[in-house]
Design a protein around this motif. Sequence first.
Motif, PDB file in Angstrom:
ATOM      1  N   ASP A 192      31.580  11.142  13.615  1.00 29.81           N
ATOM      2  CA  ASP A 192      32.643  10.375  12.933  1.00 29.81           C
ATOM      3  C   ASP A 192      32.069   9.551  11.789  1.00 29.81           C
ATOM      4  O   ASP A 192      32.788   9.160  10.869  1.00 29.81           O
ATOM      5  CB  ASP A 192      33.353   9.458  13.946  1.00 29.81           C
ATOM      6  N   GLN A 222      18.074   0.262  24.141  1.00 29.96           N
ATOM      7  CA  GLN A 222      17.507   0.092  25.483  1.00 29.96           C
ATOM      8  C   GLN A 222      18.351  -0.754  26.417  1.00 29.96           C
ATOM      9  O   GLN A 222      17.849  -1.568  27.173  1.00 29.96           O
ATOM     10  CB  GLN A 222      16.097  -0.480  25.400  1.00 29.96           C
ATOM     11  N   THR A 271      20.325   0.681  28.650  1.00 32.62           N
ATOM     12  CA  THR A 271      20.301   1.394  29.922  1.00 32.62           C
ATOM     13  C   THR A 271      18.920   1.278  30.534  1.00 32.62           C
ATOM     14  O   THR A 271      17.947   1.706  29.946  1.00 32.62           O
ATOM     15  CB  THR A 271      20.630   2.886  29.703  1.00 32.62           C
ATOM     16  N   GLY A 313      23.604   6.979  21.842  1.00 30.34           N
ATOM     17  CA  GLY A 313      24.965   7.101  22.393  1.00 30.34           C
ATOM     18  C   GLY A 313      25.048   7.873  23.700  1.00 30.34           C
ATOM     19  O   GLY A 313      26.112   8.399  24.034  1.00 30.34           O
ATOM     20  N   LYS A 314      23.961   7.916  24.461  1.00 33.77           N
ATOM     21  CA  LYS A 314      23.946   8.672  25.725  1.00 33.77           C
ATOM     22  C   LYS A 314      24.941   8.079  26.730  1.00 33.77           C
ATOM     23  O   LYS A 314      25.695   8.803  27.362  1.00 33.77           O
ATOM     24  CB  LYS A 314      22.538   8.650  26.344  1.00 33.77           C
ATOM     25  N   SER A 315      24.914   6.750  26.855  1.00 32.59           N
ATOM     26  CA  SER A 315      25.813   6.111  27.829  1.00 32.59           C
ATOM     27  C   SER A 315      27.268   6.272  27.410  1.00 32.59           C
ATOM     28  O   SER A 315      28.131   6.542  28.247  1.00 32.59           O
ATOM     29  CB  SER A 315      25.476   4.622  27.951  1.00 32.59           C
ATOM     30  N   THR A 316      27.529   6.128  26.124  1.00 31.69           N
ATOM     31  CA  THR A 316      28.897   6.299  25.622  1.00 31.69           C
ATOM     32  C   THR A 316      29.385   7.714  25.939  1.00 31.69           C
ATOM     33  O   THR A 316      30.526   7.915  26.352  1.00 31.69           O
ATOM     34  CB  THR A 316      28.948   6.055  24.096  1.00 31.69           C
TER      35      THR A 316
HETATM   36  N1  LIG Z   1      30.339   5.646  15.393  1.00 32.46           N
HETATM   37  C1  LIG Z   1      29.907   6.009  16.609  1.00 32.46           C
HETATM   38  N2  LIG Z   1      29.194   5.151  17.369  1.00 32.46           N
HETATM   39  C2  LIG Z   1      28.782   5.552  18.588  1.00 32.46           C
HETATM   40  C3  LIG Z   1      29.072   6.838  19.090  1.00 32.46           C
HETATM   41  N3  LIG Z   1      28.502   6.953  20.313  1.00 32.46           N
HETATM   42  C4  LIG Z   1      27.902   5.779  20.572  1.00 32.46           C
HETATM   43  N4  LIG Z   1      28.057   4.926  19.530  1.00 32.46           N
HETATM   44  C5  LIG Z   1      27.538   3.554  19.434  1.00 32.46           C
HETATM   45  O1  LIG Z   1      26.122   3.574  19.460  1.00 32.46           O
HETATM   46  C6  LIG Z   1      25.616   2.423  20.151  1.00 32.46           C
HETATM   47  C7  LIG Z   1      24.675   2.851  21.256  1.00 32.46           C
HETATM   48  O2  LIG Z   1      25.387   3.557  22.242  1.00 32.46           O
HETATM   49  P1  LIG Z   1      24.860   3.689  23.750  1.00 32.46           P
HETATM   50  O3  LIG Z   1      25.791   4.628  24.440  1.00 32.46           O
HETATM   51  O4  LIG Z   1      24.608   2.350  24.360  1.00 32.46           O
HETATM   52  O5  LIG Z   1      23.443   4.384  23.479  1.00 32.46           O
HETATM   53  P2  LIG Z   1      22.309   4.861  24.495  1.00 32.46           P
HETATM   54  O6  LIG Z   1      21.725   6.098  23.919  1.00 32.46           O
HETATM   55  O7  LIG Z   1      22.856   4.963  25.881  1.00 32.46           O
HETATM   56  O8  LIG Z   1      21.295   3.673  24.363  1.00 32.46           O
HETATM   57  P3  LIG Z   1      20.080   3.199  25.320  1.00 32.46           P
HETATM   58  O9  LIG Z   1      20.742   2.480  26.463  1.00 32.46           O
HETATM   59  O10 LIG Z   1      19.365   2.294  24.399  1.00 32.46           O
HETATM   60  O11 LIG Z   1      19.290   4.393  25.716  1.00 32.46           O
HETATM   61  C8  LIG Z   1      26.859   1.652  20.628  1.00 32.46           C
HETATM   62  O12 LIG Z   1      27.140   0.630  19.693  1.00 32.46           O
HETATM   63  C9  LIG Z   1      27.953   2.700  20.625  1.00 32.46           C
HETATM   64  O13 LIG Z   1      29.249   2.157  20.438  1.00 32.46           O
HETATM   65  C10 LIG Z   1      29.861   7.737  18.269  1.00 32.46           C
HETATM   66  O14 LIG Z   1      30.170   8.870  18.597  1.00 32.46           O
HETATM   67  N5  LIG Z   1      30.232   7.251  17.040  1.00 32.46           N
END
Ligand SMILES: Nc1nc2c(ncn2[C@@H]2O[C@H](COP(=O)(O)OP(=O)(O)OP(=O)(O)O)[C@@H](O)[C@H]2O)c(=O)[nH]1
Length: 319
Positions: free
Chosen positions: A146, A58, A60, A37-40
Motif C-alpha cells: 500500500d 523488536q 515481538t 510487519g510479521k505480527s500485523t
Molecule cells: N503501511 C503499512 N504498514 C504496515 C503493514 N504491515 C505492518 N505495517 C506497520 O509496520 C510496523 C511494524 O509492524 P509489526 O507487525 O509490529 O512488525 P514485526 O515484523 O512483527 O516487527 P518485530 O516485532 O520487530 O519483529 C507497524 O507500525 C505496522 O503498522 C502494511 O501492510 N502496510
Amino acid sequence: MADNSQDFDPIEPGSLTPEEGEQRIAMVAIVGRPNVGKSTLLNRILGQKVSITSRKPQTTRHRIMGIHTEGDCQLLFVDTPGLHSEEKRAINRYMNRAASSSIGDVEMVMFVVDGMNWTADDELVLNKVKKGSGSRKTVLVINKIDQIKEKDVLLPYLQELQKKFAFDAIVPVSAKSGDRVPQLLELAKNASYEGAHFFPEEYVTDRSSRFMAAEIIREKLIRYTGDELPYSVTVEIERFALMDNGVYQINGLILVERSGQKKMIIGNKGEKIKTIGREARLDMERLFDNKVFLEMWVKVKSGWADDERALRSLGYGED
Ligand SMILES: Nc1nc2c(ncn2[C@@H]2O[C@H](COP(=O)(O)OP(=O)(O)OP(=O)(O)O)[C@@H](O)[C@H]2O)c(=O)[nH]1
C-alpha cells in the motif's frame, strides 16, 4: 464479599494431542527482520490480535503460535521475533535463537520483507531461509505494498528477487489492508498434509491468557511511552483470578531498568499509567469476553536485560 477466587486460565492452552478424523495440517513459520510487519500479517490471517505490533522494531519477543482452522485444514503459524545481527545483549541473543529455531520443521516459510527496502538484515534472514530448505515451500512476502505508489516498478523488482533464490512464490501483500492475504492462505493450505488437528477449531493461539494479558500491557506501554522507553521493559502477571462477582482480577507487575523509566510510565499524577491501564483493560475485555479489574505496579529491576539468569527467572529461554 468473600474472595474465594483462585488463579485460573479462561483459555487453557491446548495440549499437543491430535484430534481424530480425516484432517489436514501445516506448520508455517513467519520470518523476517524486525519491523517488516510479521505480527500485523499474523493478526490479519487470524482475524484477531494475538501478536502485538508497534512502530518500534523488536516488539515481538516471544514465539507465539497462531492457529487458523478452516474446514478440514488447520494451519499453525509461528510468528517469530525479528532476526537481526546485533547479538550483544542477552535479550537479543535469546530473540535470535527463538527466531532461528522456528524455521526447522515446517511445511512452509513465509519470508516477509518491507516493500522494496531490501537491507543487509534481509540478506541475513535469506541465508537462514536457504539453509536446509529441502521439501518445504518458501514464499517471499513483499509486505506494505500500500506504500508503493508507482506499481510499475514492482514487477522488475520481483524479477530481481527471484534471482536471489528459487522461491516457490512471491506474493506482494498489504498486511495492513488485507490485500492479497487470502492468496497467502491458499498457498499455505496447499502445503498442508493429511494429519490430525492439534487444537480444537475455536483456538486462535497456543498461549495462555496470562501470557496474552502480559503482552497486551506491554503493547500499551510501548504505545503510550513513545520512543523513550526501551524494549527491555517486561511484564509479569502475578495474579489472574475469577472473582465471586464474575470479574477477572488481573495483577500486572511492570519491571523496568531505571527509576527514570518508572516515572515515565507513571506520568504526571499517575495519568500515563491510568491511560495504559484503561486501554489494556479494554483490550483484555475484548479478548477474554469478560469484565476485567486490572491493577498494575511498576518496579525497578536494574540490568536484567544483560543477565541471562534473570531472563530465565522471568520465563525467557523456556520456549
Ligand atoms: N503501511 C503499512 N504498514 C504496515 C503493514 N504491515 C505492518 N505495517 C506497520 O509496520 C510496523 C511494524 O509492524 P509489526 O507487525 O509490529 O512488525 P514485526 O515484523 O512483527 O516487527 P518485530 O516485532 O520487530 O519483529 C507497524 O507500525 C505496522 O503498522 C502494511 O501492510 N502496510
